[in-house]
Design a protein around this motif. Structure first.
Motif, PDB file in Angstrom:
ATOM      1  N   UNK A 238      58.495  20.003  55.147  1.00  0.00           N
ATOM      2  CA  UNK A 238      57.889  19.928  56.479  1.00  0.00           C
ATOM      3  C   UNK A 238      56.565  20.693  56.540  1.00  0.00           C
ATOM      4  N   UNK A 239      56.022  21.023  55.388  1.00  0.00           N
ATOM      5  CA  UNK A 239      54.752  21.749  55.314  1.00  0.00           C
ATOM      6  C   UNK A 239      53.686  20.774  54.842  1.00  0.00           C
ATOM      7  N   UNK A 240      52.711  20.528  55.688  1.00  0.00           N
ATOM      8  CA  UNK A 240      51.733  19.476  55.407  1.00  0.00           C
ATOM      9  C   UNK A 240      50.394  19.836  56.059  1.00  0.00           C
ATOM     10  N   UNK A 241      49.306  19.626  55.317  1.00  0.00           N
ATOM     11  CA  UNK A 241      47.973  19.848  55.863  1.00  0.00           C
ATOM     12  C   UNK A 241      47.602  21.304  56.030  1.00  0.00           C
ATOM     13  N   UNK A 242      48.207  22.182  55.230  1.00  0.00           N
ATOM     14  CA  UNK A 242      47.985  23.615  55.390  1.00  0.00           C
ATOM     15  C   UNK A 242      47.149  24.197  54.248  1.00  0.00           C
ATOM     16  N   UNK A 243      46.478  25.301  54.553  1.00  0.00           N
ATOM     17  CA  UNK A 243      45.666  26.040  53.576  1.00  0.00           C
ATOM     18  C   UNK A 243      46.349  27.377  53.312  1.00  0.00           C
ATOM     19  N   UNK A 244      46.643  27.631  52.054  1.00  0.00           N
ATOM     20  CA  UNK A 244      47.368  28.849  51.689  1.00  0.00           C
ATOM     21  C   UNK A 244      46.450  29.807  50.925  1.00  0.00           C
ATOM     22  N   UNK A 245      46.133  30.924  51.561  1.00  0.00           N
ATOM     23  CA  UNK A 245      45.295  31.949  50.933  1.00  0.00           C
ATOM     24  C   UNK A 245      46.176  32.837  50.061  1.00  0.00           C
ATOM     25  N   UNK A 246      45.731  33.065  48.835  1.00  0.00           N
ATOM     26  CA  UNK A 246      46.474  33.896  47.877  1.00  0.00           C
ATOM     27  C   UNK A 246      45.534  35.013  47.434  1.00  0.00           C
ATOM     28  N   UNK A 247      45.549  36.142  48.163  1.00  0.00           N
ATOM     29  CA  UNK A 247      44.536  37.159  47.862  1.00  0.00           C
ATOM     30  C   UNK A 247      44.959  38.597  48.158  1.00  0.00           C
ATOM     31  N   UNK A 248      46.232  38.822  48.490  1.00  0.00           N
ATOM     32  CA  UNK A 248      46.702  40.186  48.754  1.00  0.00           C
ATOM     33  C   UNK A 248      45.820  40.907  49.773  1.00  0.00           C
ATOM     34  N   UNK A 249      45.422  40.201  50.820  1.00  0.00           N
ATOM     35  CA  UNK A 249      44.621  40.689  51.959  1.00  0.00           C
ATOM     36  C   UNK A 249      43.147  40.921  51.627  1.00  0.00           C
ATOM     37  N   UNK A 250      42.686  40.534  50.450  1.00  0.00           N
ATOM     38  CA  UNK A 250      41.306  40.825  50.068  1.00  0.00           C
ATOM     39  C   UNK A 250      40.289  40.239  51.040  1.00  0.00           C
ATOM     40  N   UNK A 251      40.599  39.081  51.616  1.00  0.00           N
ATOM     41  CA  UNK A 251      39.641  38.438  52.519  1.00  0.00           C
ATOM     42  C   UNK A 251      39.598  39.083  53.894  1.00  0.00           C
ATOM     43  N   UNK A 252      40.550  39.963  54.190  1.00  0.00           N
ATOM     44  CA  UNK A 252      40.551  40.616  55.504  1.00  0.00           C
ATOM     45  C   UNK A 252      40.496  42.136  55.385  1.00  0.00           C
ATOM     46  N   UNK A 253      40.250  42.631  54.178  1.00  0.00           N
ATOM     47  CA  UNK A 253      40.223  44.069  53.940  1.00  0.00           C
ATOM     48  C   UNK A 253      38.895  44.456  53.314  1.00  0.00           C
ATOM     49  N   UNK A 254      38.316  45.521  53.778  1.00  0.00           N
ATOM     50  CA  UNK A 254      37.069  46.009  53.202  1.00  0.00           C
ATOM     51  C   UNK A 254      37.366  46.764  51.910  1.00  0.00           C
ATOM     52  N   UNK A 255      36.662  46.401  50.844  1.00  0.00           N
ATOM     53  CA  UNK A 255      36.846  47.086  49.570  1.00  0.00           C
ATOM     54  C   UNK A 255      38.004  46.511  48.776  1.00  0.00           C
ATOM     55  N   UNK A 256      38.204  47.056  47.575  1.00  0.00           N
ATOM     56  CA  UNK A 256      39.277  46.595  46.695  1.00  0.00           C
ATOM     57  C   UNK A 256      40.626  47.014  47.248  1.00  0.00           C
ATOM     58  N   UNK A 257      41.625  46.171  47.069  1.00  0.00           N
ATOM     59  CA  UNK A 257      42.980  46.453  47.537  1.00  0.00           C
ATOM     60  C   UNK A 257      43.775  47.073  46.408  1.00  0.00           C
ATOM     61  N   UNK A 258      44.356  48.254  46.592  1.00  0.00           N
ATOM     62  CA  UNK A 258      45.159  48.854  45.523  1.00  0.00           C
ATOM     63  C   UNK A 258      46.340  47.965  45.186  1.00  0.00           C
ATOM     64  N   UNK A 259      46.467  47.620  43.929  1.00  0.00           N
ATOM     65  CA  UNK A 259      47.568  46.773  43.453  1.00  0.00           C
ATOM     66  C   UNK A 259      47.549  46.807  41.950  1.00  0.00           C
ATOM     67  N   UNK A 260      48.374  45.962  41.328  1.00  0.00           N
ATOM     68  CA  UNK A 260      48.377  45.955  39.875  1.00  0.00           C
ATOM     69  C   UNK A 260      47.030  45.522  39.341  1.00  0.00           C
ATOM     70  N   UNK A 261      46.648  46.062  38.226  1.00  0.00           N
ATOM     71  CA  UNK A 261      45.384  45.722  37.592  1.00  0.00           C
ATOM     72  C   UNK A 261      45.677  45.046  36.255  1.00  0.00           C
ATOM     73  N   UNK A 262      45.101  43.902  36.058  1.00  0.00           N
ATOM     74  CA  UNK A 262      45.324  43.146  34.824  1.00  0.00           C
ATOM     75  C   UNK A 262      44.225  43.469  33.832  1.00  0.00           C
TER      76      UNK A 262
END
Length: 263
Positions: A238-262
């Protein structure tokens, strides 16, 4: 049984990076997987490593005739198509003032035309089979913008918008075919790593915006592949026509987000 048991999936740009991760994930969950790419040696190697549930074809997504031939072969060999992941894409450094015609045409042709041709020729085969999930790879640049990847930003914005057009078209016709888009931020792939280095050379003063500093955080290919798996499965019916952001809040947070580093 796997979450994609009995389904047939086509993944473009599957020789490495996100496409390879999708192919391996889908195969583990029971799908038969068709991998395509312009890098025949790498694509064949991935398909061989996956095993008997996968096969590879050299495929330039810009060429509509190649899409027609590929869909005909999938119908002949597999009898159906349930999942299409329009993953193929290219990125080159450019600003709104430095975009060059040849590079622009190439980037738009791969991302936009490749996605349009894929959807056009997948829909009839999915219609015959009675179900379908189309997953188009956009980018966080489609909503956030990227000053040094201007042409890529334009292309991925178009892919995201076109995904909604396909979803609405299928829904209004009553077709059991869904279309959603994925908008990942920095994911640890050869293309993203290469882009970071290219932008560093292109404009060192603004390299931070390209994620080239070693302390910046990268996501993993599984972060995208697992969401693609959900959208490919009946769990998301039932999920159709949606945009899924995959960024661990990077697009709404100023600066780098603390998380795992590859790396």
């Amino acid at each position: 049984m796997g979450r994609l048991a009995g389904k047939v999936a086509l993944i473009t740009g599957a020789a490495r990076g996100l496409g390879e991760a999708d192919a391996r994930t889908f195969a583990r969950e029971g799908a038969r997987v068709v991998l395509t790419d312009v890098d025949e040696e790498a694509g064949q190697a991935v398909a061989a490593d996956i095993g008997g549930s996968a096969w590879f074809r050299h495929h330039d997504v810009r060429d509509e005739q190649q899409w027609i031939a590929l869909m005909a072969e999938i119908k002949e060999r597999e009898g159906r198509l349930d999942i299409l992941v329009n993953n193929a894409g290219v990125v080159m450094p450019s600003t709104p003032e430095t975009i060059e015609a040849d590079a622009l045409r190439f980037i738009l042709d791969v991302s936009i035309n490749g996605t349009i041709w894929g959807c056009k020729h997948a829909i009839p085969l999915m219609r015959e089979g009675g179900s379908g999930s189309i997953i188009n790879l956009s980018s966080i640049t489609a909503v956030q913008g990227h000053a040094r990847s201007a042409a890529y930003t334009a292309a991925k914005g178009a892919v995201d918008a076109y995904s909604r057009a396909v979803a609405v078209y299928c829904a209004q016709l009553g077709l059991p075919i869904r279309c959603n888009s994925l908008l990942p931020d920095r994911i640890d792939t050869p293309m993203v790593r290469g882009m970071a280095a290219a932008v560093q050379s292109f404009d060192p003063a603004l390299a931070d915006n390209a994620g080239s500093k070693p302390e910046n955080v990268y996501g993993e290919v599984s972060d995208v592949a697992n969401l693609a798996l959900f959208l490919a499965s009946d769990e998301s019916k039932f999920i159709n026509g949606q945009s899924f952001v995959i960024d661990n809040t990077a697009s709404i947070t100023k600066g780098a987000v603390p998380a795992r580093i590859v790396g």
